[in-house]
Motif scaffolding. Structure first.
Motif, PDB file in Angstrom:
ATOM      1  N   ASP A 209     -21.954  33.244  41.723  1.00 33.28           N
ATOM      2  CA  ASP A 209     -22.533  32.629  42.920  1.00 33.28           C
ATOM      3  C   ASP A 209     -22.178  31.148  43.085  1.00 33.28           C
ATOM      4  OD1 ASP A 209     -23.985  32.459  45.246  1.00 33.28           O
ATOM      5  OD2 ASP A 209     -25.916  32.173  44.236  1.00 33.28           O
ATOM      6  N   PRO A 210     -20.887  30.782  43.134  1.00 32.53           N
ATOM      7  CA  PRO A 210     -20.516  29.385  43.363  1.00 32.53           C
ATOM      8  C   PRO A 210     -20.849  28.960  44.793  1.00 32.53           C
ATOM      9  CG  PRO A 210     -18.570  30.783  43.372  1.00 32.53           C
ATOM     10  CD  PRO A 210     -19.712  31.653  42.975  1.00 32.53           C
ATOM     11  N   GLN A 211     -20.882  27.629  45.027  1.00 32.56           N
ATOM     12  CA  GLN A 211     -21.275  27.116  46.337  1.00 32.56           C
ATOM     13  C   GLN A 211     -20.162  27.198  47.371  1.00 32.56           C
ATOM     14  OE1 GLN A 211     -24.122  23.484  44.870  1.00 32.56           O
ATOM     15  NE2 GLN A 211     -23.376  23.399  46.939  1.00 32.56           N
ATOM     16  N   LEU A 212     -18.975  26.735  47.014  1.00 31.73           N
ATOM     17  CA  LEU A 212     -17.870  26.607  47.970  1.00 31.73           C
ATOM     18  C   LEU A 212     -16.720  27.498  47.523  1.00 31.73           C
ATOM     19  CD1 LEU A 212     -17.941  22.709  48.346  1.00 31.73           C
ATOM     20  CD2 LEU A 212     -19.049  24.397  49.821  1.00 31.73           C
ATOM     21  N   VAL A 213     -16.418  28.524  48.314  1.00 30.67           N
ATOM     22  CA  VAL A 213     -15.458  29.546  47.894  1.00 30.67           C
ATOM     23  C   VAL A 213     -14.485  29.857  49.024  1.00 30.67           C
ATOM     24  CG1 VAL A 213     -15.179  31.941  47.134  1.00 30.67           C
ATOM     25  CG2 VAL A 213     -17.115  30.595  46.311  1.00 30.67           C
ATOM     26  N   PHE A 214     -13.208  29.976  48.660  1.00 28.18           N
ATOM     27  CA  PHE A 214     -12.221  30.538  49.575  1.00 28.18           C
ATOM     28  C   PHE A 214     -11.655  31.790  48.927  1.00 28.18           C
ATOM     29  CE2 PHE A 214      -7.667  30.856  50.899  1.00 28.18           C
ATOM     30  CZ  PHE A 214      -7.908  31.289  52.201  1.00 28.18           C
ATOM     31  N   ILE A 215     -11.806  32.920  49.616  1.00 33.60           N
ATOM     32  CA  ILE A 215     -11.311  34.202  49.115  1.00 33.60           C
ATOM     33  C   ILE A 215     -10.018  34.529  49.840  1.00 33.60           C
ATOM     34  CG2 ILE A 215     -11.810  36.654  48.828  1.00 33.60           C
ATOM     35  CD1 ILE A 215     -14.799  35.932  49.089  1.00 33.60           C
ATOM     36  N   THR A 216      -8.959  34.785  49.084  1.00 33.55           N
ATOM     37  CA  THR A 216      -7.679  35.114  49.690  1.00 33.55           C
ATOM     38  C   THR A 216      -7.127  36.393  49.077  1.00 33.55           C
ATOM     39  OG1 THR A 216      -5.463  34.252  50.233  1.00 33.55           O
ATOM     40  CG2 THR A 216      -6.339  33.723  48.049  1.00 33.55           C
ATOM     41  N   GLY A 217      -6.284  37.036  49.812  1.00 31.18           N
ATOM     42  CA  GLY A 217      -5.701  38.292  49.349  1.00 31.18           C
ATOM     43  C   GLY A 217      -5.138  39.065  50.521  1.00 31.18           C
TER      44      GLY A 217
ATOM     45  N   GLY B   1      -4.339  25.319  60.972  1.00 28.41           N
ATOM     46  CA  GLY B   1      -4.478  24.980  59.554  1.00 28.41           C
ATOM     47  C   GLY B   1      -5.143  23.639  59.295  1.00 28.41           C
ATOM     48  N   PRO B   2      -4.582  22.518  59.791  1.00 31.42           N
ATOM     49  CA  PRO B   2      -5.217  21.211  59.557  1.00 31.42           C
ATOM     50  C   PRO B   2      -6.625  21.124  60.147  1.00 31.42           C
ATOM     51  CG  PRO B   2      -2.941  20.955  60.283  1.00 31.42           C
ATOM     52  CD  PRO B   2      -3.291  22.393  60.467  1.00 31.42           C
ATOM     53  N   ARG B   3      -6.862  21.836  61.241  1.00 32.05           N
ATOM     54  CA  ARG B   3      -8.179  21.766  61.869  1.00 32.05           C
ATOM     55  C   ARG B   3      -9.217  22.522  61.038  1.00 32.05           C
ATOM     56  NH1 ARG B   3      -6.016  22.495  68.158  1.00 32.05           N
ATOM     57  NH2 ARG B   3      -4.779  20.576  68.132  1.00 32.05           N
ATOM     58  N   CYS B   4      -8.822  23.660  60.457  1.00 31.01           N
ATOM     59  CA  CYS B   4      -9.732  24.365  59.540  1.00 31.01           C
ATOM     60  C   CYS B   4     -10.010  23.501  58.306  1.00 31.01           C
ATOM     61  CB  CYS B   4      -9.139  25.705  59.121  1.00 31.01           C
ATOM     62  SG  CYS B   4      -9.212  27.004  60.373  1.00 31.01           S
ATOM     63  N   THR B   5      -8.970  22.832  57.811  1.00 32.20           N
ATOM     64  CA  THR B   5      -9.139  21.950  56.657  1.00 32.20           C
ATOM     65  C   THR B   5     -10.124  20.827  56.982  1.00 32.20           C
ATOM     66  OG1 THR B   5      -6.897  22.429  55.869  1.00 32.20           O
ATOM     67  CG2 THR B   5      -7.948  20.416  55.049  1.00 32.20           C
ATOM     68  N   ARG B   6      -9.974  20.230  58.158  1.00 31.83           N
ATOM     69  CA  ARG B   6     -10.858  19.135  58.548  1.00 31.83           C
ATOM     70  C   ARG B   6     -12.300  19.624  58.710  1.00 31.83           C
ATOM     71  NH1 ARG B   6     -11.767  16.173  63.443  1.00 31.83           N
ATOM     72  NH2 ARG B   6     -10.240  17.412  64.616  1.00 31.83           N
ATOM     73  N   LEU B   7     -12.464  20.798  59.272  1.00 32.02           N
ATOM     74  CA  LEU B   7     -13.805  21.360  59.433  1.00 32.02           C
ATOM     75  C   LEU B   7     -14.499  21.506  58.086  1.00 32.02           C
ATOM     76  CD1 LEU B   7     -16.059  22.794  61.046  1.00 32.02           C
ATOM     77  CD2 LEU B   7     -14.726  24.910  60.833  1.00 32.02           C
ATOM     78  N   VAL B   8     -13.802  22.123  57.122  1.00 32.08           N
ATOM     79  CA  VAL B   8     -14.393  22.352  55.802  1.00 32.08           C
ATOM     80  C   VAL B   8     -14.651  21.028  55.093  1.00 32.08           C
ATOM     81  CG1 VAL B   8     -13.929  23.293  53.502  1.00 32.08           C
ATOM     82  CG2 VAL B   8     -13.411  24.663  55.532  1.00 32.08           C
ATOM     83  N   THR B   9     -13.674  20.110  55.143  1.00 31.21           N
ATOM     84  CA  THR B   9     -13.801  18.827  54.437  1.00 31.21           C
ATOM     85  C   THR B   9     -14.958  17.999  54.970  1.00 31.21           C
ATOM     86  OG1 THR B   9     -11.415  18.828  54.015  1.00 31.21           O
ATOM     87  CG2 THR B   9     -12.574  16.733  53.776  1.00 31.21           C
ATOM     88  N   GLN B  10     -15.077  17.912  56.310  1.00 31.66           N
ATOM     89  CA  GLN B  10     -16.140  17.105  56.891  1.00 31.66           C
ATOM     90  C   GLN B  10     -17.517  17.702  56.625  1.00 31.66           C
ATOM     91  OE1 GLN B  10     -15.524  16.012  60.983  1.00 31.66           O
ATOM     92  NE2 GLN B  10     -13.513  15.102  60.581  1.00 31.66           N
TER      93      GLN B  10
ATOM     94  N   CYS C 138     -15.606  31.309  52.690  1.00 37.25           N
ATOM     95  CA  CYS C 138     -14.664  31.660  53.750  1.00 37.25           C
ATOM     96  C   CYS C 138     -13.554  32.529  53.164  1.00 37.25           C
ATOM     97  CB  CYS C 138     -14.088  30.409  54.419  1.00 37.25           C
ATOM     98  SG  CYS C 138     -13.273  29.253  53.298  1.00 37.25           S
ATOM     99  N   ALA C 139     -12.786  33.159  54.055  1.00 36.66           N
ATOM    100  CA  ALA C 139     -11.757  34.098  53.598  1.00 36.66           C
ATOM    101  C   ALA C 139     -10.586  34.100  54.564  1.00 36.66           C
ATOM    102  CB  ALA C 139     -12.336  35.510  53.463  1.00 36.66           C
ATOM    103  N   GLY C 140      -9.411  34.434  54.026  1.00 36.57           N
ATOM    104  CA  GLY C 140      -8.201  34.555  54.830  1.00 36.57           C
ATOM    105  C   GLY C 140      -7.075  35.091  53.970  1.00 36.57           C
TER     106      GLY C 140
ATOM    107  N   PRO D 237      -9.144  21.236  48.219  1.00 41.95           N
ATOM    108  CA  PRO D 237      -9.593  21.186  46.816  1.00 41.95           C
ATOM    109  C   PRO D 237     -11.087  21.394  46.635  1.00 41.95           C
ATOM    110  CG  PRO D 237      -8.961  18.997  47.620  1.00 41.95           C
ATOM    111  CD  PRO D 237      -8.522  19.975  48.655  1.00 41.95           C
ATOM    112  N   ALA D 238     -11.872  21.180  47.690  1.00 43.45           N
ATOM    113  CA  ALA D 238     -13.320  21.376  47.562  1.00 43.45           C
ATOM    114  C   ALA D 238     -13.681  22.837  47.355  1.00 43.45           C
ATOM    115  CB  ALA D 238     -14.023  20.845  48.811  1.00 43.45           C
ATOM    116  N   LEU D 239     -12.767  23.752  47.718  1.00 43.66           N
ATOM    117  CA  LEU D 239     -13.060  25.178  47.646  1.00 43.66           C
ATOM    118  C   LEU D 239     -12.558  25.782  46.344  1.00 43.66           C
ATOM    119  CD1 LEU D 239     -12.093  26.242  51.290  1.00 43.66           C
ATOM    120  CD2 LEU D 239     -14.377  25.733  50.407  1.00 43.66           C
ATOM    121  N   GLN D 240     -13.388  26.602  45.744  1.00 39.65           N
ATOM    122  CA  GLN D 240     -12.968  27.383  44.585  1.00 39.65           C
ATOM    123  C   GLN D 240     -12.246  28.631  45.087  1.00 39.65           C
ATOM    124  OE1 GLN D 240     -15.296  30.226  41.517  1.00 39.65           O
ATOM    125  NE2 GLN D 240     -15.938  28.075  41.408  1.00 39.65           N
TER     126      GLN D 240
END
Length: 775
Positions: free
Chosen positions: A345-353, A460-469, A481-483, A491-494
């Motif tokens: 149960d981590p806080q910030l996660v990006f799932i890819t596959g 891409g950069p806009r999704c990055t900015r959304l998550v970072t801010q 989030c996932a993609g 880097p904030a996302l595991q």
């Protein structure tokens, strides 16, 4: 399904029904059941904090204990696939029945009045009862010309431990006894209508070579075995007996069992000629053939497949097979890795596959956990192409609220936020402002599906900015989030990489796999756990011939008729009495990459100003109810499009959805027809054949779980090379790889349409009544 009629002969009743089930029974090969469904050794577990019970793939240690069943299932599937190819290529008229238990023959109580006096295992003559009344046919072939062939399939030799001659000897000795029993029962079961019918026997040894079998039979210590094999198969000597067995030399390679090459077909046909001896049984007429078929696969006999929970389900036709396999692929199944992620149960996660690896399912489960903990959950749609999957997530979370509150907590609520950061950069700031305003006690819980952080596209950069801010402004941000794309992840996302395919049959995955390495996408991996079933062969249609009009399948009404004909063959939209396995229109997607797709466009007076796309009109003319999800609706009827998005997300209406495939990303259907190849949009954008093919496969084909239909424009040699469609081979012999370390990212996708300028936030209140269904 028809019922017995006391005024008609029992044979006529059964044959009439079989003719309805198998309309081409006198002209082609049928496999019954049409697909082999494997016994997958799932475990059961509960996802922490959700109360949701799930199936979990077994560990490697548990798999070792199941190797016998796994290997037997693989061998059965391997042999059946080769027999299907043999029958189709040779235009053999036959039924290949697999794993039919003796006790299931003519056992339906509903037909007992009419079948009670027919020969059954229980009425085996006294002099034959030493063979026993219990058993099953691994393979039972009923051939229009040659009679009956019974076969035993043995997976011996699949592993190093079972390749020793001593192991093969033990297995063959047992198999011969089983063969003799099967012959006795087959003759008895048809003795009243076909006494003396030709019944042949064979051994299927897909992992034993003819050379090894010959060596074993010629060994002096195996003299009794040689005699038993020769006697059972009707062979004069060991060399002839080997020729009558189907060994690894006559079958496709295990690593690519689906790829039956011309060379393999030649060897397989040679074995077939030896075994069947091309001797026509003169007693067999069309009527007698159908009588025998009706006995073994008709409604009075149980034709069923096993489930993971021990229950058996009847599956007779291709449509029923697609429905049942699709149901199994939709079960809520997790890998051990996914269950471990939920436990941590981590806080910030990006799932890819790659598509179909369970990314969206895990997002939904995490959302359910947050709701049960009393937190509000915010589902974000970042652009129009994510509307449908985001709506689906929202709906599943809302349904989870009805499963009952956590005893000590009041569940949270679901909020749905719609933005378009592709077309409106300002939506990033608006999204951050909206979400920060939703923070409670310093906490914010957010789910975003189908995101990309690739800097080569605007998104891409806009999704990055959304998550970072959000991470910077919210002290306790919980964001999953996932993609599918795995580049430039903040880097904030595991990062969690899912590679085990869970949602599509291998037959579909083989259409996707050849293009995975061309994208910034992790490749599929082999978990060692068998898929529930290989799936049915891809149905390949061509936009070609006098009846076809227009340059592309989208513009062709005949292509719509052709797709409708295939849907009818699968029984889509047709109820089947006494069968839980059926396909509805809502189980079907028809997908195109073209922005020209549209339904009838009407003016204020209701007059049609622009007729529907040809394929849409063809489907309608063929009686198929359709809903259209296309770019033209943005120009003429955005309200209808929004309603269609809501509908398709939850498959609310029983219609076939015809859509631009970028609009249904993240959703799946059991049957998917893909209008492959180039169209005018691609010419205008200067896209290459390679690019369109890989986009078709990764984005559109991946929406299919079970039965894929492709419609392709054949190459046109009279046009310039830039307009010629290059047909990619349908199958590949390349085995699954490990992860690609540095995949090449794709070019930026075509620009999606501009949606309405308003930003919408809706809140779903807690409801009662129904239990959450995530599968």
């Amino acid at each position: 399904m028809a019922s017995p009629n006391s005024g008609k002969d029992t044979r006529d009743n059964l044959v009439d029904i079989v003719t309805q089930l198998y309309p081409d029974a006198l002209t082609r090969t049928y496999i019954v059941p049409p697909v082999h469904l494997a016994r997958v050794p799932y475990n059961t577990d509960t996802v922490p904090g959700t109360g949701q019970e799930v199936l979990v793939l077994p560990s490697s240690e548990q798999l070792q204990k199941q190797q016998g069943n796994i290997q037997a299932d693989f061998a059965q599937q391997h042999v059946l696939h080769n027999l299907q190819q043999l029958g189709d290529s040779g235009k053999e008229v036959m039924f290949v029945v697999s794993e039919l238990n003796f006790k299931d023959y003519l056992n339906k109580p509903f037909y007992a009045k009419h079948t009670g006096k027919l020969p059954k295992p229980a009425t085996l003559p006294k002099e034959l009862r030493h063979h026993g009344k219990q058993g099953d046919f691994d393979i039972l072939v009923i051939h229009r010309l040659y009679g009956i062939l019974v076969g035993e399939i043995k997976s011996v030799g699949k592993t190093e431990a079972s390749r020793a001659d001593t192991e093969v000897v033990k297995v063959i000795d047992k198999a011969v006894k089983q063969l003799n029993k099967c012959e006795v029962h087959a003759r008895h079961m048809v003795s009243d209508i076909a006494p003396g019918l030709t019944v042949r026997k064979t051994l299927f040894l897909p992992y034993v070579s003819q050379a090894q079998l010959q060596r074993i039979l010629d060994d002096e210590t195996n003299f009794k075995l040689q005699q038993a094999v020769c006697q059972s198969l009707g062979a004069a000597n060991s060399s002839e007996a080997v020729q009558l067995c189907c060994c690894s030399d006559q079958l496709s390679q295990p690593a690519s069992y689906w790829h039956v090459t011309p060379a393999v077909l030649s060897q397989l046909s040679t074995w077939w000629q030896h075994r069947m001896a091309c001797t026509v049984d003169a007693r067999l007429t069309d009527q007698l053939y159908m009588d025998i078929v009706a006995r073994f696969v008709g409604p009075a006999t149980t034709v069923s497949v096993p489930c993971y929970n021990g229950v058996r389900v009847e599956v007779r036709t291709a449509g029923q097979a697609v429905a049942e396999l699709g149901r199994r692929l939709a079960l809520l199944v997790l890998t051990l890795q996914q269950l471990d992620l939920m436990n941590r149960d981590p806080q910030l996660v990006f799932i890819t596959g790659a598509p179909g690896t369970g990314k969206t399912v895990v997002l939904v489960l995490q959302g359910v956990r947050w709701l049960r903990q009393g937190h509000d959950v915010h589902v974000i749609s970042t652009q129009y192409t994510t509307r449908a999957v985001s709506t689906s997530i929202k709906q599943q979370l809302e349904m989870s609220l009805s499963a009952g509150p956590t005893p000590s907590l009041t569940p949270g609520s679901v909020s749905y936020h719609i933005y378009d950061i592709w077309n409106r950069e300002g939506d990033v700031d608006q999204a951050v402002t909206d979400l920060v305003a939703c923070v409670k006690n310093g906490r914010l819980h957010v789910l975003i599906d189908e995101v990309s952080f690739d800097s080569r596209s605007k998104r891409g950069p806009r999704c990055t900015r959304l998550v970072t801010q959000l991470a910077q402004q919210v002290p306790h941000l919980f964001l999953w989030c996932a993609g599918i794309e795995n580049t430039e992840i903040p880097p904030a996302l595991q990062t969690q990489v899912f590679t085990v395919p869970l949602r599509s049959a291998p037959a579909v995955l083989r259409e996707i796999q050849p293009v995975i390495h061309r994208f910034a996408v992790h490749d599929y991996s082999d978990s060692g756990v068998p898929a529930p079933g290989d799936g049915l062969s891809v149905i390949r249609l061509s936009h070609h011939g006098n009846a076809h009009t227009g340059r592309w399948p989208l513009d062709c009404a005949q292509c719509g008729h052709d797709i409708a004909a295939e849907l009818r063959c699968l029984g889509v939209g047709r109820s089947v009495a006494n069968s839980p396995s059926r396909l509805s229109y809502r189980d079907v997607f028809v997908l195109t990459r073209s922005g020209d797709l549209h339904d009838d466009v009407t003016d204020e007076a209701g007059r049609v100003t622009s007729p529907a796309s040809g394929v849409v009109q063809g489907l309608k003319d063929a009686g198929v109810p359709v809903s259209v999800l296309g770019y033209q609706d943005w120009l003429h009827n955005r309200a209808r499009l929004e309603r269609a998005v809501q509908d398709v997300a939850v498959a609310a209406t029983d219609t076939v959805t015809v859509a631009r495939y970028h609009y249904v990303t993240g959703l799946e259907r059991r049957v998917v027809a893909v209008l492959q190849g180039r169209n005018q949009d691609d010419d205008d954008k200067g896209l290459t054949d390679e690019w369109t093919d890989r986009d078709d496969r990764l984005v559109a084909v991946s929406r299919c779980t079970t039965q894929l239909i492709t419609v392709r424009t054949p190459p046109v040699t009279t046009t310039p090379p830039s307009l010629t469609t290059t047909t990619t081979p349908a199958t590949t012999t390349t085995p699954r790889h490990n992860l690609i370390q540095q995949p090449l990212p794709p070019p930026s996708p075509p620009r999606p349409p501009t949606p309405p300028a308003t930003t919408t936030t809706t809140t779903a209140k807690r409801r009662g009544g129904r239990k959450c269904v995530l599968s």
